[in-house]
Design an enzyme around this catalytic site. Sequence first.
Site, PDB file in Angstrom:
ATOM      1  N   LYS A  68      51.273  22.042  43.860  1.00 38.82           N
ATOM      2  CA  LYS A  68      51.333  23.447  43.448  1.00 38.82           C
ATOM      3  C   LYS A  68      52.620  23.829  42.724  1.00 38.82           C
ATOM      4  O   LYS A  68      53.703  23.348  43.027  1.00 38.82           O
ATOM      5  CB  LYS A  68      51.204  24.359  44.692  1.00 38.82           C
ATOM      6  CG  LYS A  68      49.829  24.381  45.310  1.00 38.82           C
ATOM      7  CD  LYS A  68      48.730  24.873  44.381  1.00 38.82           C
ATOM      8  CE  LYS A  68      48.767  26.372  44.202  1.00 38.82           C
ATOM      9  NZ  LYS A  68      48.434  27.098  45.438  1.00 38.82           N
ATOM     10  N   SER A 121      54.515  24.784  46.920  1.00 43.99           N
ATOM     11  CA  SER A 121      53.833  25.115  48.168  1.00 43.99           C
ATOM     12  C   SER A 121      54.405  24.225  49.266  1.00 43.99           C
ATOM     13  O   SER A 121      54.759  23.075  49.021  1.00 43.99           O
ATOM     14  CB  SER A 121      52.332  24.870  48.018  1.00 43.99           C
ATOM     15  OG  SER A 121      51.754  24.610  49.279  1.00 43.99           O
ATOM     16  N   HIS A 141      36.894  42.991  29.410  1.00 43.86           N
ATOM     17  CA  HIS A 141      36.150  42.649  30.640  1.00 43.86           C
ATOM     18  C   HIS A 141      36.491  41.227  31.095  1.00 43.86           C
ATOM     19  O   HIS A 141      35.690  40.589  31.768  1.00 43.86           O
ATOM     20  CB  HIS A 141      34.633  42.778  30.446  1.00 43.86           C
ATOM     21  CG  HIS A 141      34.210  44.076  29.810  1.00 43.86           C
ATOM     22  ND1 HIS A 141      33.832  45.176  30.553  1.00 43.86           N
ATOM     23  CD2 HIS A 141      34.141  44.454  28.509  1.00 43.86           C
ATOM     24  CE1 HIS A 141      33.531  46.174  29.722  1.00 43.86           C
ATOM     25  NE2 HIS A 141      33.720  45.762  28.480  1.00 43.86           N
ATOM     26  N   GLU A 159      54.026  37.213  40.487  1.00 36.85           N
ATOM     27  CA  GLU A 159      53.282  37.781  41.625  1.00 36.85           C
ATOM     28  C   GLU A 159      54.088  38.866  42.327  1.00 36.85           C
ATOM     29  O   GLU A 159      53.562  39.912  42.700  1.00 36.85           O
ATOM     30  CB  GLU A 159      52.928  36.673  42.618  1.00 36.85           C
ATOM     31  CG  GLU A 159      51.893  35.702  42.084  1.00 36.85           C
ATOM     32  CD  GLU A 159      51.712  34.517  43.002  1.00 36.85           C
ATOM     33  OE1 GLU A 159      50.872  34.602  43.912  1.00 36.85           O
ATOM     34  OE2 GLU A 159      52.429  33.513  42.831  1.00 36.85           O
TER      35      GLU A 159
END
Length: 466
Positions: free
Chosen positions: A292, A286, A159, A299
């Site tokens: 970043k 970024s 979980h 991804e």
Amino acid sequence: MKKSSPVSRSGRFSSGPGADVAQFTESISFDWRLWEQDILGSIAHATMLQKIGVLTKSELAQIKKGLEQIGQEIFDGEFEWKPELEDVHMNIEAELTRRVPAGAKLHTARSRNDQVALDIRMWLRDQIAELSGELQLLQKALVEFGAKNPDVIIPGYTHLQRAQPVYFAHHLLAYVEMFARDHARLTDCFQRVNVCPLGSGAIAGSTLPLDRELVAKLLGFVDAQGKPQLTQNSMDAVSDRDFAIEFCSVAALIAVHLSRLAEDVILWASSEFNFIKIADAYTTGSSLMPQKKNPDIAELTRGKTGRVFGNLVSLLTLLKGLPMTYNRDLQEDKERLFDTSDTIRATVRLMAAMLQNTSVNRATCEEAARDPALLATDLADYLVRKGMAFRQAHHAVGAVVALAEKLQKPLNKLSLTELKSVDKEFGADALEVFNLQKAMSQRNLVGAPGTKEVARQLARWKKTLG
Ligand code: ARG
């Protein structure tokens, strides 16, 4: 008078298709990729035609030479593909016939329907072999990543909540198991891809005495014993694309596993977890936020799952409701199949490379694994060893956790008196349960994340993967 193309479908058509129709129906823009299989298939077919007396030895030699020359030109990027010739089969045959008159005999007892089925099967065989190897390299990268950090312990999660401690390697080996099943599924799928459809003609075979076994053997359509594998029903053979769907479904499951791995990598690379550091070359910045470092490969791996699933659904939908036998709808199979293989192979390769360039942040992992709550279950096992029923032990440890929360103390910092206030069965040795190294040395069931067992599994995989 209209000049007929060297490979004319028949004398039946008074005019060729209009430009819009040609553009709508062509497949050369994507099926050119089958050129090598098409040429090898034609050489095998011609070899057989010579053996049964349809071609003379000299005609066979001319056809072979012509096809090999065309193959070389395609390889060198010098071959001119003609969209008006529709597909890879007609392009190659037309050019061959233009150069070698005997080329006009090549299509004897063959249809593009069995030809295209053959080409796709041959192409897919190669893809499966390549992908199988690439999957094993990914497994190797996972095993090596674990073996490089054999003592690193992290919390295991259910979980997405901290559950019990596991070796980092154990977590990685979970993926090695998934990819092993994928590898086995590919091997299984290969057996049904590796069946030769040539000789099925357009739908009903041929009246000529073709030697199907010979063609199958020449093209490697044989089982482990060298026995030729032939399709057994001409109607099925020209309209069957089950093998492509099977491959796309295996690929979809690989994509699921890759996507789950990607998600773990993304979480681990976040500041919140900070368990791993991906090398700069495998991340991107970024355009706006200078701080970043984004895990784009992971991804995109997760994102590409969408098209791999989509391709599978496209193929299932394509086949559903098709009347027997070949229908032009089937031309739509190739782009979905090509895209699936290209996507999954690139993803497997990139994920392996990224893992090879990722390091573990030992300090953060250690700190997270030190959370004594991860060993609450071990404390219940302690009471079970003293003879308590597990349900009761679970309840007692629950009360210990509540007490620690109330006293704002970590679980392992409770005094013996405090423990005994919950249950008298707790003894002076109860707190030893929170010795993480000892705890890890005690989980040695097959498949458990124990010190010995994880080392055994790492050694087993190292040996298996070579
Ligand atoms: N380009 C076609 C395909 O990909 C080849 C088979 C065409 N056969 C036919 N009878 N029109 O399916």
